[in-house]
Design an enzyme around this catalytic site. Structure first.
Site, PDB file in Angstrom:
ATOM      1  N   LYS A 167       0.817  -1.211   0.000  1.00  0.00           N
ATOM      2  CA  LYS A 167       0.000   0.000   0.000  1.00  0.00           C
ATOM      3  C   LYS A 167       0.859   1.274   0.000  1.00  0.00           C
ATOM      4  CE  LYS A 167      -4.018  -2.230   0.909  1.00  0.00           C
ATOM      5  NZ  LYS A 167      -3.653  -3.637   1.037  1.00  0.00           N
TER       6      LYS A 167
HETATM    7  C1  LIG Z   1      -4.272  -4.777   0.633  1.00  0.00           C
HETATM    8  C2  LIG Z   1      -3.505  -6.025   0.613  1.00  0.00           C
HETATM    9  C3  LIG Z   1      -3.803  -7.059  -0.294  1.00  0.00           C
HETATM   10  C4  LIG Z   1      -4.978  -6.979  -1.245  1.00  0.00           C
HETATM   11  O1  LIG Z   1      -4.840  -5.968  -2.200  1.00  0.00           O
HETATM   12  P1  LIG Z   1      -6.120  -5.440  -2.983  1.00  0.00           P
HETATM   13  O2  LIG Z   1      -5.643  -4.316  -3.808  1.00  0.00           O
HETATM   14  O3  LIG Z   1      -7.104  -5.015  -1.932  1.00  0.00           O
HETATM   15  O4  LIG Z   1      -6.627  -6.587  -3.784  1.00  0.00           O
HETATM   16  C5  LIG Z   1      -2.992  -8.168  -0.308  1.00  0.00           C
HETATM   17  N1  LIG Z   1      -1.959  -8.297   0.550  1.00  0.00           N
HETATM   18  C6  LIG Z   1      -1.660  -7.331   1.436  1.00  0.00           C
HETATM   19  C7  LIG Z   1      -0.528  -7.548   2.365  1.00  0.00           C
HETATM   20  C8  LIG Z   1      -2.398  -6.167   1.502  1.00  0.00           C
HETATM   21  O5  LIG Z   1      -2.085  -5.213   2.378  1.00  0.00           O
END
Ligand SMILES: *Cc1c(COP(=O)(O)O)cnc(C)c1O
Length: 471
Positions: free
Chosen positions: A111
């Protein structure tokens, strides 16, 4: 570049408005009117560029109103704090199997790649306009931490993050609750991530409230996040021989934002073979691709909490394209979801989705076994989210061993130490710069799953009403 809503009933916006808007006023999601295409020569020319320079080049066509200088400065600044010079290093763990480390940012999850940039771009636009904003976000764990790090201490922004109480890991929670800046508010919601997301959607749909507070969205429905995530698909594919060779990607998926970015990269001209959606036991996407029926069930808590999601918001963007961008048909589908708990994806749309995507649900046992297998075979420690992707990548390689598969490593294993210890008996420590959160004081509010309560809580504490009123 202009942006339109998937529900077809909200005004067309420019990039800087989409940046602040998050959800469209009609409840839809903003998508670009067209996908800019990157010529083969321009893809090849990304080879060897620093990550932040590649990012500025790839994002520029989406953000033309911003000015190239602003974007270039923002990408330089956003990725300077990452702990690896490549920003997103690529590691080989098997024959044609690669792990792309997206967890080298300040909160150790992918993120950060989008949020660090979003924070800088949003701040630029707010300063330019002389206004403040109230950021309200729902998180299954990592979005909240990333948003808090990106916006803490910013004078124009208050941040309210709703997380499902008891359903995020200890490290994830502490990353949100140990930040001392008083523009940060962590809210432990007595409900699931889907409950938090439903409240958020409802707040954004209330035009008066939204206006009064200057609500801004940073969830993965924010288009700027999707765009920022297209960059590492390009850079990793180029490192493996693109545009002269095809690459597949395996993506641990929850809200569908990350894998959607891979789809956008493909639409921009990157030669992607397959986009492999890996889910945990919360398998709505795997079921939808297999059966054509999009139908949420209850959320099951797993060892990969950031994927404990049933309603994958960004799937709407893919569906919009698959339906030939017919907003009326899309609205009818989502009305069906509200009224009868699901809808059938029309056969043509399903066929077009299947041209690009595979999906696999990976159970808890398989996830632990994958962590153990990868550790045994290559000495590499996967976090449980990444393990679902690596498992799905191996399944793909069994069918097509000759196309490289890049498994996106979405979190650092130290964020989920219990899962790692269970799988391989190893205790993974947090990197030193984060270790202090383990004994810092926590600050948060526990609130019931009640929209009225949350609405009032935010309004009482948001300063944007005053900042905005000055303009
Ligand atoms: C947010 C997240 C995901 C999923 O990503 P999306 O964009 O919501 O599909 C997978 N793994 C981790 C560690 C995350 O923080």
């Amino acid at each position: 570049m202009h942006y339109i809503s998937t529900r077809g009933e909200a005004p067309e916006l420019a990039f800087d408005d989409v940046l602040l808007a998050g959800l469209a006023a009609d409840g839809g999601l903003y998508v670009p009117k067209t996908y800019p295409s990157v010529a083969r020569g321009d893809i090849a020319a990304l080879a060897g560029l620093p990550y932040d320079a590649a990012a500025a080049r790839l994002i520029e066509p989406f953000a033309d109103g911003l000015g190239a200088g602003v974007l270039r400065a923002a990408t330089r600044d956003a990725y300077a704090g990452f702990s690896h010079p490549a920003v997103t290093p690529l590691t080989q763990i098997g024959d044609n199997l690669f792990v792309l480390e997206l967890f080298r940012g300040p909160t150790l999850a992918f993120k950060d790649l989008a949020m660090q940039l979003l924070g800088r771009l949003m701040n630029h636009v707010l300063e330019q306009r002389g206004i403040g904003a109230t950021i309200v976000g729902a998180t299954s764990g990592d979005t909240g931490a990333a948003a808090i790090d990106a916006f803490r201490g910013q004078s124009r922004v208050d941040v309210f993050i709703l997380y499902p109480d008891g359903r995020v890991s200890n490290v994830q929670r502490r990353q949100m609750t140990t930040v001392e800046n008083d523009n940060i508010h962590a809210i432990a919601l007595q409900g699931t991530f889907d409950d938090a997301q439903a409240i958020l959607k409802s707040l954004f749909r209330d035009a008066a409230y939204r206006q009064r507070l200057g609500l801004a969205g940073v969830n993965s429905i924010n288009w700027a996040r999707v765009v920022a995530q297209t960059v590492y698909y390009f850079t990793s594919a180029v490192a493996l021989g693109a545009p002269f060779r095809k690459v597949s990607f395996a993506v641990p998926t929850g809200n569908f934002g990350d894998v959607l970015a891979g789809y956008v990269a493909k639409r921009m001209g990157l030669p992607v073979s397959r986009l492999i959606v890996a889910t945990n036991a919360n398998d709505i996407l795997a079921r939808a691709l297999a059966t054509g029926r999009y139908e949420p069930r209850g959320v099951t808590p797993t060892q990969s909490p950031s994927m404990d999601i049933q309603l994958s918001s960004n799937f709407e963007r893919l569906l919009f394209d698959a339906l030939g961008r017919d907003a009326g048909v899309l609205r009818a589908a989502f009305a069906g979801l509200d009224q009868s708990g699901g809808f059938d994806i029309p056969p043509d749309a399903l066929a077009s989705i299947r041209e690009d995507f595979d999906a696999l649900a990976v159970g808890e046992e398989e996830t632990s076994a994958e962590i153990a297998r990868t550790y045994r075979e290559s000495g590499y420690v996967l976090d449980p989210h990444t393990a679902t992707g690596v498992h799905a990548a191996r399944a793909r390689l069994a069918v097509d061993p000759s196309t490289p598969v890049v498994a996106l490593a979405t979190a650092h294993p130290a964020k989920f130490p219990a899962a790692i210890e269970r799988a391989i008996g190893l205790r993974v420590d947090l990197p030193p710069r984060l270790a202090s959160i383990l004994d810092a004081t926590e600050r948060f509010c526990r609130l019931e799953n009640d929209e009225g309560r949350i609405r009032a809580f935010i309004e009482d504490r948001a300063r944007a009403t005053r900042l905005t009123a000055k303009v």
